[in-house]
Scaffold this motif. Structure first.
Motif, mmCIF file in Angstrom:
data_model
loop_
_atom_site.group_PDB
_atom_site.id
_atom_site.type_symbol
_atom_site.label_atom_id
_atom_site.label_comp_id
_atom_site.label_asym_id
_atom_site.label_seq_id
_atom_site.Cartn_x
_atom_site.Cartn_y
_atom_site.Cartn_z
ATOM 1 N N PRO A 54 -10.863 -75.130 14.714
ATOM 2 C CA PRO A 54 -12.137 -75.285 13.994
ATOM 3 C C PRO A 54 -13.042 -74.058 14.066
ATOM 4 C CG PRO A 54 -11.718 -77.149 15.475
ATOM 5 C CD PRO A 54 -10.763 -76.066 15.851
ATOM 6 N N TRP A 55 -12.777 -73.140 15.003
ATOM 7 C CA TRP A 55 -13.661 -71.996 15.193
ATOM 8 C C TRP A 55 -13.182 -70.745 14.473
ATOM 9 C CZ3 TRP A 55 -18.175 -73.224 17.299
ATOM 10 C CH2 TRP A 55 -18.239 -74.367 18.080
ATOM 11 N N SER A 56 -12.066 -70.802 13.788
ATOM 12 C CA SER A 56 -11.568 -69.662 13.026
ATOM 13 C C SER A 56 -12.317 -69.615 11.694
ATOM 14 C CB SER A 56 -10.057 -69.803 12.790
ATOM 15 O OG SER A 56 -9.561 -68.708 12.063
ATOM 16 N N MET A 57 -13.203 -68.621 11.520
ATOM 17 C CA MET A 57 -14.172 -68.664 10.432
ATOM 18 C C MET A 57 -14.017 -67.531 9.426
ATOM 19 S SD MET A 57 -17.636 -69.879 12.377
ATOM 20 C CE MET A 57 -17.687 -71.446 13.271
ATOM 21 N N ALA A 58 -12.804 -67.081 9.164
ATOM 22 C CA ALA A 58 -12.611 -66.031 8.165
ATOM 23 C C ALA A 58 -13.061 -66.488 6.787
ATOM 24 C CB ALA A 58 -11.146 -65.605 8.129
ATOM 25 N N GLU A 59 -12.752 -67.748 6.427
ATOM 26 C CA GLU A 59 -13.146 -68.241 5.110
ATOM 27 C C GLU A 59 -14.656 -68.390 4.992
ATOM 28 O OE1 GLU A 59 -12.004 -71.737 7.734
ATOM 29 O OE2 GLU A 59 -11.235 -69.737 7.241
ATOM 30 N N ILE A 60 -15.335 -68.755 6.094
ATOM 31 C CA ILE A 60 -16.792 -68.858 6.070
ATOM 32 C C ILE A 60 -17.411 -67.485 5.843
ATOM 33 C CG2 ILE A 60 -18.820 -69.616 7.344
ATOM 34 C CD1 ILE A 60 -16.890 -71.845 6.574
ATOM 35 N N PHE A 61 -16.809 -66.465 6.430
ATOM 36 C CA PHE A 61 -17.315 -65.101 6.253
ATOM 37 C C PHE A 61 -17.203 -64.670 4.797
ATOM 38 C CE2 PHE A 61 -16.275 -60.538 6.063
ATOM 39 C CZ PHE A 61 -17.476 -60.024 6.527
ATOM 40 N N VAL A 62 -16.077 -64.951 4.157
ATOM 41 C CA VAL A 62 -15.895 -64.554 2.757
ATOM 42 C C VAL A 62 -16.883 -65.293 1.861
ATOM 43 C CG1 VAL A 62 -14.299 -64.628 0.810
ATOM 44 C CG2 VAL A 62 -13.500 -63.866 3.049
ATOM 45 N N ILE A 63 -17.078 -66.586 2.101
ATOM 46 C CA ILE A 63 -18.027 -67.351 1.296
ATOM 47 C C ILE A 63 -19.446 -66.807 1.474
ATOM 48 C CG2 ILE A 63 -19.085 -69.623 0.989
ATOM 49 C CD1 ILE A 63 -16.396 -70.838 1.769
ATOM 50 N N GLY A 64 -19.825 -66.537 2.720
ATOM 51 C CA GLY A 64 -21.151 -65.978 2.974
ATOM 52 C C GLY A 64 -21.328 -64.615 2.325
ATOM 53 N N THR A 65 -20.289 -63.793 2.374
ATOM 54 C CA THR A 65 -20.358 -62.478 1.738
ATOM 55 C C THR A 65 -20.527 -62.609 0.233
ATOM 56 O OG1 THR A 65 -18.973 -61.519 3.477
ATOM 57 C CG2 THR A 65 -19.154 -60.296 1.407
ATOM 58 N N ALA A 66 -19.790 -63.532 -0.384
ATOM 59 C CA ALA A 66 -19.889 -63.723 -1.825
ATOM 60 C C ALA A 66 -21.294 -64.163 -2.224
ATOM 61 C CB ALA A 66 -18.858 -64.748 -2.286
ATOM 62 N N ILE A 67 -21.893 -65.056 -1.441
ATOM 63 C CA ILE A 67 -23.254 -65.511 -1.750
ATOM 64 C C ILE A 67 -24.253 -64.360 -1.629
ATOM 65 C CG2 ILE A 67 -25.121 -67.029 -0.976
ATOM 66 C CD1 ILE A 67 -22.976 -69.031 -0.141
ATOM 67 N N ALA A 68 -24.100 -63.542 -0.588
ATOM 68 C CA ALA A 68 -24.999 -62.405 -0.407
ATOM 69 C C ALA A 68 -24.860 -61.397 -1.543
ATOM 70 C CB ALA A 68 -24.731 -61.741 0.937
ATOM 71 N N LEU A 69 -23.633 -61.177 -2.006
ATOM 72 C CA LEU A 69 -23.416 -60.205 -3.075
ATOM 73 C C LEU A 69 -23.985 -60.686 -4.394
ATOM 74 C CD1 LEU A 69 -19.808 -58.945 -2.274
ATOM 75 C CD2 LEU A 69 -21.992 -57.844 -1.782
ATOM 76 N N VAL A 70 -23.994 -61.998 -4.616
ATOM 77 C CA VAL A 70 -24.616 -62.530 -5.823
ATOM 78 C C VAL A 70 -26.107 -62.186 -5.852
ATOM 79 C CG1 VAL A 70 -25.263 -64.663 -7.001
ATOM 80 C CG2 VAL A 70 -22.936 -64.355 -6.179
ATOM 81 N N LYS A 71 -26.751 -62.234 -4.684
ATOM 82 C CA LYS A 71 -28.181 -61.963 -4.610
ATOM 83 C C LYS A 71 -28.512 -60.490 -4.845
ATOM 84 C CE LYS A 71 -29.283 -65.815 -1.526
ATOM 85 N NZ LYS A 71 -30.224 -66.452 -2.481
ATOM 86 N N VAL A 72 -27.614 -59.582 -4.457
ATOM 87 C CA VAL A 72 -27.891 -58.144 -4.627
ATOM 88 C C VAL A 72 -27.176 -57.591 -5.850
ATOM 89 C CG1 VAL A 72 -28.214 -57.868 -2.150
ATOM 90 C CG2 VAL A 72 -25.975 -57.417 -3.156
#
Length: 226
Positions: free
Chosen positions: A152-170
């Motif tokens: 449950p603590w392997s968060m590679a997919e969470i990182f990609v999703i968070g990065t995509a959301i941040a890139l939408v904003k910039v």
């Protein structure tokens, strides 16, 4: 050691619990292709597949290769009015490796890089002898138990999703192009999803027990055939 079909409610020997609703079921030895599901909520309990261990090992090695590319290759490039800059995940981590942000760097590298790599190595360590029909390595039981705890603590997919959301904003402020590391991370998510689909914890525990190694002291042996 318990005979197949027998069980003891006081110790749980010969029983398996549904991970979703905790319903108890009598444990049975399954053949490849057979499936065990919870009678109450239909959750998959075990599903041994022929060659699954070899596939999981191959996917684990693939995830390690992809992780190397995801860490050291350029992750993205941002450009504006002729000026641009590209960086890798490792470069970002080093940029915040001083001062009060040091714990953040450790957390990022640990959750996104360290845990997936460690879990892949633990799976290879556990399954390599089993895939070759040999006795498991000495510490296979704690290794596989740790790999399940880390899932449950392997968060590679969470990182990609968070990065995509941040890139939408910039995205309206600069031109953004993805580097090979971003696509390596996307491939890593697909590889991990495939590995999880092939991984049946109950089947692996049974294989370790069948290879002659005790796990929790409640191992069962096949019911004698007439």
């Amino acid at each position: 050691m318990q005979t197949e079909g027998e069980y003891d409610l006081s110790t749980g020997a010969g029983l398996t619990a549904c991970p979703r609703c905790d319903a108890l079921h009598v444990e049975r030895e399954l053949e490849p292709g057979e499936t065990a599901r919870c009678l109450r909520c239909n959750t998959l309990l075990a599903s041994p597949r022929a060659g699954a261990f070899t596939r999981i090992i191959a996917l684990s090695f693939a995830s390690l290769v992809l992780m190397v590319g995801a860490v050291f290759f350029p992750f993205l490039e941002i450009s504006r009015m002729g000026f641009g800059n590209q960086t890798s995940l490792f470069g970002v981590a080093l940029a915040f490796s001083h001062g009060a942000l040091m714990p953040l760097t450790v957390a990022v590298l640990g959750m996104i890089v360290g845990l997936p790599v460690l879990r892949a190595l633990l799976l290879v360590y556990t399954l390599l002898p089993l895939a070759r029909k040999r006795r498991p390595f000495a510490h296979a039981v704690p290794a596989f138990r740790l790999s399940e705890a880390l899932r449950p603590w392997s968060m590679a997919e969470i990182f990609v999703i968070g990065t995509a959301i941040a890139l939408v904003k910039v995205g309206g402020l600069a031109n953004i192009s993805f580097g090979p590391a971003f696509w390596a991370f996307c491939g890593l998510i697909l590889v991990n999803a495939a590995s999880n689909a092939f991984t049946s914890a109950a089947t692996i525990w049974d294989a370790i027990e069948d290879a002659g190694m005790a796990t929790d002291g409640r191992e069962i042996v096949p019911e004698p055939r007439a």
